[in-house]
Write an enzyme that holds these catalytic residues in place. Structure first.
Site, PDB file in Angstrom:
ATOM      1  N   LYS A 127       0.826  -1.211   0.000  1.00  0.00           N
ATOM      2  CA  LYS A 127       0.000   0.000   0.000  1.00  0.00           C
ATOM      3  C   LYS A 127       0.866   1.269   0.000  1.00  0.00           C
ATOM      4  CE  LYS A 127      -3.810  -2.306   2.417  1.00  0.00           C
ATOM      5  NZ  LYS A 127      -4.835  -2.161   3.485  1.00  0.00           N
TER       6      LYS A 127
ATOM      7  N   TYR B 204     -12.555  -2.885  -3.248  1.00  0.00           N
ATOM      8  CA  TYR B 204     -13.041  -2.809  -1.863  1.00  0.00           C
ATOM      9  C   TYR B 204     -14.570  -2.720  -1.774  1.00  0.00           C
ATOM     10  CZ  TYR B 204      -8.341  -2.359   0.146  1.00  0.00           C
ATOM     11  OH  TYR B 204      -7.054  -2.604   0.578  1.00  0.00           O
TER      12      TYR B 204
ATOM     13  N   ASN C 123      -2.075  -0.222   7.152  1.00  0.00           N
ATOM     14  CA  ASN C 123      -1.558  -1.522   7.598  1.00  0.00           C
ATOM     15  C   ASN C 123      -0.652  -2.180   6.556  1.00  0.00           C
ATOM     16  OD1 ASN C 123      -3.489  -2.254   5.773  1.00  0.00           O
ATOM     17  ND2 ASN C 123      -4.679  -3.537   7.161  1.00  0.00           N
TER      18      ASN C 123
ATOM     19  N   HIS D 141      -2.078  -5.392   1.584  1.00  0.00           N
ATOM     20  CA  HIS D 141      -3.333  -6.129   1.439  1.00  0.00           C
ATOM     21  C   HIS D 141      -3.016  -7.491   0.844  1.00  0.00           C
ATOM     22  CE1 HIS D 141      -7.375  -7.283   0.146  1.00  0.00           C
ATOM     23  NE2 HIS D 141      -6.781  -7.686  -0.969  1.00  0.00           N
TER      24      HIS D 141
ATOM     25  N   GLU E 165      -9.453 -10.929  -7.542  1.00  0.00           N
ATOM     26  CA  GLU E 165      -8.540  -9.787  -7.386  1.00  0.00           C
ATOM     27  C   GLU E 165      -7.398  -9.854  -8.409  1.00  0.00           C
ATOM     28  OE1 GLU E 165      -7.475  -9.685  -3.224  1.00  0.00           O
ATOM     29  OE2 GLU E 165      -9.533  -9.266  -2.618  1.00  0.00           O
TER      30      GLU E 165
HETATM   31  P1  CMP Z   1      -7.173  -4.690   3.833  1.00  0.00           P
HETATM   32  O1  CMP Z   1      -6.659  -6.026   4.224  1.00  0.00           O
HETATM   33  O2  CMP Z   1      -6.646  -4.054   2.620  1.00  0.00           O
HETATM   34  O3  CMP Z   1      -8.773  -4.776   3.706  1.00  0.00           O
HETATM   35  C1  CMP Z   1      -9.616  -3.672   3.916  1.00  0.00           C
HETATM   36  C2  CMP Z   1      -8.883  -2.499   4.473  1.00  0.00           C
HETATM   37  O4  CMP Z   1      -9.702  -1.548   5.112  1.00  0.00           O
HETATM   38  C3  CMP Z   1      -7.949  -2.968   5.588  1.00  0.00           C
HETATM   39  O5  CMP Z   1      -6.890  -3.697   5.044  1.00  0.00           O
HETATM   40  C4  CMP Z   1      -7.609  -1.663   6.251  1.00  0.00           C
HETATM   41  O6  CMP Z   1      -6.658  -0.907   5.520  1.00  0.00           O
HETATM   42  C5  CMP Z   1      -8.971  -0.961   6.146  1.00  0.00           C
HETATM   43  N1  CMP Z   1      -9.753  -1.142   7.380  1.00  0.00           N
HETATM   44  C6  CMP Z   1     -10.367  -2.244   7.799  1.00  0.00           C
HETATM   45  N2  CMP Z   1     -11.022  -2.008   8.965  1.00  0.00           N
HETATM   46  C7  CMP Z   1     -10.815  -0.717   9.255  1.00  0.00           C
HETATM   47  C8  CMP Z   1     -11.214   0.124  10.321  1.00  0.00           C
HETATM   48  N3  CMP Z   1     -11.970  -0.349  11.305  1.00  0.00           N
HETATM   49  N4  CMP Z   1     -10.800   1.400  10.299  1.00  0.00           N
HETATM   50  C9  CMP Z   1     -10.049   1.868   9.281  1.00  0.00           C
HETATM   51  N5  CMP Z   1      -9.621   1.117   8.232  1.00  0.00           N
HETATM   52  C10 CMP Z   1      -9.996  -0.170   8.226  1.00  0.00           C
END
Ligand code: CMP
Length: 158
Positions: free
Chosen positions: A11, A51, A114, A117, A128
């Site tokens: 990311k 998403y 985070n 993904h 995907e």
């Molecule tokens: P990812 O694994 O890419 O899948 C969905 C993404 O949404 C997740 O990683 C985070 O980056 C984001 N995400 C999921 N839950 C939350 C949350 N509670 N608050 C903010 N971002 C979130």
């Protein structure tokens, strides 16, 4: 157990923090193969499709904005049980809860930022991969390339 493919997105936070090399190294060192990779700025409609499942959640708008804020690295990884293996290497979505030794555990604290993904099931991996890659962009791994990574018994990788 079968050889799987999974989609990984490094990311914008991880790219901006110059963590790309360290992250890719974790996947390679584990024994997974990178069978496709490209760096690009994503387009809004592609991120929305990717998403879609989170549409309506309170974090959805911020998530889109974040994913469009800078370039990402898209990869297809291949290997034994790749979907689950990559999720374990990442750690849980909330990086603050992730154990040391995982990618999020070592380099993150945030739920949104985070770092990486990865597809959460074989079904979503296929969708995907199709969203981000043409078949012609994916390379084949030859059996010889994984000779010290996996053994073969009765036509199965073990
Ligand atoms: P990812 O694994 O890419 O899948 C969905 C993404 O949404 C997740 O990683 C985070 O980056 C984001 N995400 C999921 N839950 C939350 C949350 N509670 N608050 C903010 N971002 C979130």
């Amino acid at each position: 157990m079968s050889i799987e493919r999974t989609l990984v997105i490094i990311k914008p936070d991880a790219v901006d923090r110059r963590l790309t090399g360290k992250i890719i190294d974790r996947f390679l060192a584990k024994g997974l193969d990178v069978v496709a990779m490209k760096m690009k700025r994503l387009e809004a409609d592609t991120v929305q499709k990717h998403y879609e499942v989170h549409k309506g959640r309170d974090f959805y708008g911020d998530l889109l904005e974040f994913m469009l804020s800078g370039p990402v690295i898209l990869m297809v990884l291949e290997g034994k049980e790749a979907v689950q293996v990559v999720r374990v290497l990442l750690g849980p979505t909330d990086a603050a809860q992730a154990s040391p030794g995982t990618i999020r555990g070592d380099w993150g604290l945030s739920t949104r930022y985070n770092l990486v993904h990865a597809s959460d099931s074989l079904g979503s991996a296929q969708k995907e991969i199709d969203l981000f890659f043409q078949d012609s962009e994916i390379c084949d791994v030859h059996e010889q390339d994984r000779r010290w990574i996996l053994a073969k018994k009765n036509d199965e990788w073990i």
